[in-house]
Design a protein around this motif. Structure first.
Motif, PDB file in Angstrom:
ATOM      1  N   HIS A   1      -0.990  -6.816 -12.131  1.00  0.00           N
ATOM      2  CA  HIS A   1      -1.489  -6.916 -10.761  1.00  0.00           C
ATOM      3  C   HIS A   1      -0.473  -6.336  -9.781  1.00  0.00           C
ATOM      4  O   HIS A   1       0.706  -6.627  -9.839  1.00  0.00           O
TER       5      HIS A   1
ATOM      6  N   GLU B   1      -1.738   0.087  -8.014  1.00  0.00           N
ATOM      7  CA  GLU B   1      -3.091   0.234  -8.553  1.00  0.00           C
ATOM      8  C   GLU B   1      -3.660   1.524  -7.973  1.00  0.00           C
ATOM      9  O   GLU B   1      -3.422   1.860  -6.812  1.00  0.00           O
TER      10      GLU B   1
ATOM     11  N   ARG C   1      -7.143   3.967  -7.483  1.00  0.00           N
ATOM     12  CA  ARG C   1      -8.596   4.100  -7.559  1.00  0.00           C
ATOM     13  C   ARG C   1      -8.991   5.511  -7.151  1.00  0.00           C
ATOM     14  O   ARG C   1      -8.654   5.956  -6.057  1.00  0.00           O
TER      15      ARG C   1
ATOM     16  N   SER D   1      -8.738   3.474 -11.880  1.00  0.00           N
ATOM     17  CA  SER D   1     -10.093   2.929 -11.754  1.00  0.00           C
ATOM     18  C   SER D   1     -10.978   3.995 -11.111  1.00  0.00           C
ATOM     19  O   SER D   1     -10.515   4.766 -10.278  1.00  0.00           O
TER      20      SER D   1
ATOM     21  N   LYS E   1     -14.409   4.950  -8.941  1.00  0.00           N
ATOM     22  CA  LYS E   1     -15.384   4.409  -7.984  1.00  0.00           C
ATOM     23  C   LYS E   1     -16.161   5.575  -7.363  1.00  0.00           C
ATOM     24  O   LYS E   1     -15.745   6.727  -7.443  1.00  0.00           O
TER      25      LYS E   1
ATOM     26  N   GLN F   1     -12.869  -2.782   0.717  1.00  0.00           N
ATOM     27  CA  GLN F   1     -12.937  -3.286  -0.657  1.00  0.00           C
ATOM     28  C   GLN F   1     -11.539  -3.641  -1.172  1.00  0.00           C
ATOM     29  O   GLN F   1     -11.332  -4.675  -1.806  1.00  0.00           O
ATOM     30  N   GLY F   2     -10.571  -2.773  -0.859  1.00  0.00           N
ATOM     31  CA  GLY F   2      -9.195  -3.019  -1.293  1.00  0.00           C
ATOM     32  C   GLY F   2      -8.609  -4.292  -0.717  1.00  0.00           C
ATOM     33  O   GLY F   2      -7.975  -5.093  -1.433  1.00  0.00           O
TER      34      GLY F   2
ATOM     35  N   GLN G   1     -10.363  -6.841   0.452  1.00  0.00           N
ATOM     36  CA  GLN G   1     -11.125  -7.961  -0.130  1.00  0.00           C
ATOM     37  C   GLN G   1     -10.598  -8.320  -1.522  1.00  0.00           C
ATOM     38  O   GLN G   1     -10.619  -9.481  -1.930  1.00  0.00           O
ATOM     39  N   ASP G   2     -10.126  -7.307  -2.243  1.00  0.00           N
ATOM     40  CA  ASP G   2      -9.619  -7.533  -3.601  1.00  0.00           C
ATOM     41  C   ASP G   2      -8.182  -8.050  -3.617  1.00  0.00           C
ATOM     42  O   ASP G   2      -7.594  -8.222  -4.687  1.00  0.00           O
ATOM     43  N   GLY G   3      -7.608  -8.262  -2.425  1.00  0.00           N
ATOM     44  CA  GLY G   3      -6.311  -8.926  -2.350  1.00  0.00           C
ATOM     45  C   GLY G   3      -5.095  -8.026  -2.242  1.00  0.00           C
ATOM     46  O   GLY G   3      -3.956  -8.508  -2.288  1.00  0.00           O
TER      47      GLY G   3
END
Length: 207
Positions: A4, A55, A57, A76, A78, A95-96, A98-100
């Motif tokens: 993470h 991370e 995306r 990832s 998308k 979205q990022g 919201q995903d923390g």
């Protein structure tokens, strides 16, 4: 299982299809050469981001390609969502968050000037400030990073024009932000004609 991260890198790409990418460049060098240049730029983007401690995306413009240069173990995949570039970017940032994720940076995939060090510096800058911007020579920006959501950055912009950077900086007047070094993205023949790495793609017009 990915470890993470608190850092998220968003990479916006176009699906590399003949006649659909780098159209302004293609008007000078042709569709085939423009596609080859774009694939070269995608490879460069993959190489400078693969080892980054974040991370990652990849956001495709048309459809997700599962068997391509972007290794699903590392990136990832998308699909961009929204009617214009602003809506597509704001949706990816939202979205990022919201995903923390705490620090989120977006880049395109047409920056031969960009290095992994630049990206690391941008994430580091977000330790001291809320926003970071990489200004492009054409009046836009090649990188935008933030620690908090600011939707107005993505509204009322003439995307793809030379007013984008100034309009974005106006939206940030009351915020803390850091400007990175100016860089040149690849849109036109003039952007690549004197760079050695692009010469193999230009032989047919340099004869």
């Amino acid at each position: 299982m990915r470890k993470h991260h608190s850092n998220l890198l968003l990479i916006f790409t176009r699906n590399p299809e003949l006649g659909k990418c780098k159209t302004r460049l293609a008007s000078t060098i042709g569709d085939n050469a423009a596609l080859r240049v774009y694939i070269f730029l995608l490879e460069h983007t993959k190489n400078i981001t693969a080892g980054l401690d974040a991370e990652k995306r990849v956001y495709y413009s048309e459809e997700i390609w599962h068997d391509d240069i972007w290794d699903a173990e590392e990136f990832s995949k998308k699909l961009q969502q929204g009617g214009d570039l602003g809506k597509r970017m704001v949706n990816a940032f939202q979205q990022g968050f919201q995903d923390g994720f705490k620090k989120i940076i977006i880049i395109g995939s047409d920056m031969y000037d960009l290095t992994q060090d630049d990206l690391q510096r941008a994430f580091k800058a977000l330790e001291k400030t809320d926003f970071v911007i990489g200004p492009a020579e054409d009046g836009g920006y090649y990188l935008l990073g933030m620690k908090k959501m600011k939707p107005e950055l993505f509204k009322n912009k003439a995307w793809g024009t030379k007013t984008v950077l100034n309009d974005t900086l106006n939206d940030l007047k009351s915020e803390k932000f850091i400007l990175l070094q100016e860089r040149n993205d690849v849109d036109l023949y003039e952007d690549i004609k004197d760079i050695e790495a692009f010469q193999p793609f230009l032989k047919h017009i340099n004869k």
